[in-house]
Each structure stands twice: as structure tokens, then as C-alpha cells.
Design a protein around this motif. Structure first.
Motif, short mmCIF file in Angstrom:
data_model
loop_
_atom_site.label_atom_id
_atom_site.label_comp_id
_atom_site.label_asym_id
_atom_site.label_seq_id
_atom_site.Cartn_x
_atom_site.Cartn_y
_atom_site.Cartn_z
N LEU A 11 34.35 45.61 50.58
CA LEU A 11 34.50 44.84 49.80
C LEU A 11 35.73 43.99 49.44
CD1 LEU A 11 31.84 47.40 48.37
CD2 LEU A 11 31.81 45.31 47.63
N LEU A 12 35.72 43.05 49.33
CA LEU A 12 36.83 41.94 48.73
C LEU A 12 36.50 41.46 47.45
CD1 LEU A 12 37.37 40.64 52.63
CD2 LEU A 12 38.83 42.48 51.38
N GLY A 13 37.80 41.17 47.22
CA GLY A 13 37.40 40.27 45.72
C GLY A 13 38.38 40.53 44.57
N ASP A 14 38.28 39.50 43.75
CA ASP A 14 39.62 39.52 42.61
C ASP A 14 39.60 41.08 42.03
OD1 ASP A 14 41.90 38.50 41.59
OD2 ASP A 14 40.75 36.89 41.10
N ILE A 39 43.26 51.48 43.64
CA ILE A 39 44.57 51.70 43.65
C ILE A 39 44.72 51.82 45.21
CG2 ILE A 39 47.41 53.19 43.73
CD1 ILE A 39 46.09 53.79 41.28
N GLY A 40 44.76 50.87 46.10
CA GLY A 40 44.60 51.12 47.83
C GLY A 40 43.30 50.39 48.01
N GLU A 66 46.92 41.90 43.64
CA GLU A 66 47.42 40.96 44.68
C GLU A 66 48.60 41.64 45.17
OE1 GLU A 66 46.65 38.13 45.47
OE2 GLU A 66 47.53 38.09 46.60
N ARG A 67 49.23 43.00 45.02
CA ARG A 67 50.12 43.41 45.19
C ARG A 67 49.36 44.51 46.79
NH1 ARG A 67 50.54 48.42 41.31
NH2 ARG A 67 49.55 46.73 39.32
N TYR A 68 48.15 44.67 46.61
CA TYR A 68 47.37 45.33 47.62
C TYR A 68 46.86 44.84 48.97
CZ TYR A 68 47.29 49.07 44.24
OH TYR A 68 47.75 49.59 43.15
N HIS A 69 47.49 42.82 48.45
CA HIS A 69 46.34 42.10 49.84
C HIS A 69 46.81 42.47 50.71
CE1 HIS A 69 45.89 37.59 50.86
NE2 HIS A 69 45.24 38.21 51.60
N SER A 70 47.78 42.75 51.26
CA SER A 70 48.21 43.23 52.88
C SER A 70 47.84 44.61 53.02
CB SER A 70 50.78 43.72 52.35
OG SER A 70 50.01 44.93 51.53
N GLN A 98 37.38 30.07 36.73
CA GLN A 98 36.16 29.90 38.01
C GLN A 98 38.11 30.37 39.07
OE1 GLN A 98 34.79 26.82 40.12
NE2 GLN A 98 32.93 26.77 38.87
N ALA A 99 38.50 31.46 38.24
CA ALA A 99 39.49 32.11 39.36
C ALA A 99 38.98 32.95 40.38
CB ALA A 99 40.91 32.24 38.30
N THR A 100 38.08 33.69 39.78
CA THR A 100 37.60 34.37 40.72
C THR A 100 37.23 33.80 41.24
OG1 THR A 100 36.01 35.02 39.67
CG2 THR A 100 37.97 36.81 39.36
N PHE A 101 36.18 33.23 41.75
CA PHE A 101 35.06 32.65 42.21
C PHE A 101 36.43 31.36 43.44
CE2 PHE A 101 32.62 28.39 43.77
CZ PHE A 101 31.88 29.08 44.09
N ALA A 102 37.51 31.14 43.13
CA ALA A 102 38.63 30.41 43.79
C ALA A 102 38.96 31.69 44.68
CB ALA A 102 39.62 30.24 43.17
N ARG A 103 38.78 32.80 43.99
CA ARG A 103 39.58 33.87 45.33
C ARG A 103 38.35 34.48 46.26
NH1 ARG A 103 42.92 35.85 48.30
NH2 ARG A 103 43.71 37.45 48.37
#
Ligand code: GTP
Ligand code: MG
Length: 177
Positions: A11-14, A39-40, A66-70, A98-103
Motif C-alpha cells: 500500500l502506497l500513498g500520502d 512508522i516505517g 515523506e521522510r520514509y520515501h527512501s 488535490q495534493a494526495t491525488f497528485a502524490r
């Protein structure tokens, strides 16, 4: 003969779109108003029967901050399926409309570039119970999904609308793949 297929699902998303809430609803049938930010990542497993076959989902619920993106590639690498979640209302404090849709679109691009080519991708427009606060139309999301090889469903972890369905549809497509 009951065939069993293990399938890694990510599962991915903002942050705040409801990834953990969707999994909690799906696996445990529960919903909490104050779900803690992940977290993580968190791991769950859930089996689903499709006709005479069983798909055993190994679910990675990633952290949207965002800090977990990597860390994300560890979870989407080798994934048979990805559920990309956005919030139809974008009711996240201090984040633009629309920020979460853009993400979500960024995640799709990243998966298309770095993920496995045949990953089944689902787009979940979550918080569908908050229709009066909608910022992203179903039409816009559906069009985007069709053009980018995803299937689209509007879900609500709160009311359980389409939650079992989106995982079931994913399992069905995995078996057909
Ligand atoms: P991160 O772990 O930070 O990436 O966030 P997340 O995507 O896992 O979101 P989470 O499941 O923690 O949900 C964030 C907030 O939205 C929580 O307060 C939930 O109760 C709420 N929420 C999640 N799904 C829904 C939904 O379908 N409807 C409504 N009304 N609220 C929801
Ligand atoms: Mg979470």
C-alpha cells in the motif's frame, strides 16, 4: 484442487490518506478515528478465496510521510500488487487541494519506472463517506486510472464501502494474470 498463491501487496500513498485504516478494516474489520501514523511499515497477511483458488496476501502497509520515501522500494520491489491510496477530500491540514491525488500519480510513475512490469495496480479513492467534502471527482480519477493501467474504486475504511471488494478484485486479477 485448491491452488494457493502467495502474493506480496504494497500500500502506497500520502500520509493520512487511510492506508492503515483500509488494512485494519480489511484484516480485522475494525476502524479507529485516531489511527496513528505508521512508522516505517507494518506487515499483515490475509487469505482470500477466488473460485477454487486461494490468494495469500502478504501486505506491506507503508508509511506515507515523506521522510520514509527512501524505504518504499524495499516494499514495492517484487510486489505482485500495489494499492495506491489518495483521499478524495484532501482534508489534510495545510496541504493544498488535490495534493494526495497528485502524490498518488507520483507513486504510479515511480512504480512504472522502478517496479515490476506486471504488478497489478489498484487506485483507491478513500474516505468516500465524506462525499460533501470531495475535491477529486470520480470521473477524473477513473479517467486517470484507465489511461494508466490501474483499476479504480472509491473506498471507505470508516463505513467499509468497497474495502473487501478492492482486495478481492486485486486477487481476481492476480489469478487471471
Ligand atoms: P500514514 O501511516 O501516516 O501514511 O497514514 P495512513 O495512510 O496510514 O492513514 P491512517 O490510516 O492513519 O488514517 C489517517 C486518518 O484518516 C485517521 O484519523 C483515520 O481515522 C482517518 N480515515 C482513514 N480512512 C478513513 C475513511 O475512509 N473515512 C474517514 N472519514 N476517515 C478515515
Ligand atoms: Mg499508516
Amino acid at each position: 484442487s485448491n491452488k494457493i498463491k502467495n502474493a506480496k501487496l504494497v500500500l502506497l500513498g500520502d500520509a493520512g490518506t487511510g492506508k492503515s485504516s483500509l488494512v485494519l478494516r480489511y484484516v480485522k474489520g475494525q476502524f479507529v478515528e485516531f489511527q496513528e501514523s505508521t512508522i516505517g511499515a507494518a506487515f499483515f497477511s490475509q487469505a482470500v478465496a477466488v473460485n477454487d483458488e486461494t490468494v495469500k496476501f502478504e501486505i506491506w502497509d507503508t508509511a506515507g510521510q515523506e521522510r520514509y520515501h527512501s524505504l518504499a522500494p524495499m516494499y514495492y520491489r517484487g510486489a505482485a500488487a500495489a494499492v495506491i491510496v489518495y483521499d478524495i477530500t484532501n482534508l489534510i491540514p495545510l496541504i493544498i487541494i488535490q495534493a494526495t491525488f497528485a502524490r498518488a500519480k507520483k507513486w504510479v510513475q515511480e512504480l512504472q519506472a522502478q517496479g515490476s512490469p506486471n504488478t497489478i495496480m489498484a487506485l483507491a479513492g478513500n474516505k468516500a463517506d465524506l462525499l460533501e467534502a470531495r475535491q477529486v471527482s470520480a470521473q477524473e480519477a477513473e479517467t486517470y486510472a484507465n489511461e494508466n493501467g490501474l483499476f479504480y474504486m472509491e473506498t471507505s475504511a470508516k463505513t467499509a464501502i468497497n474495502v473487501t471488494d478492492i482486495f478481492y478484485e486485486t486477487a481476481k486479477r492476480l489469478i487471471q494474470a
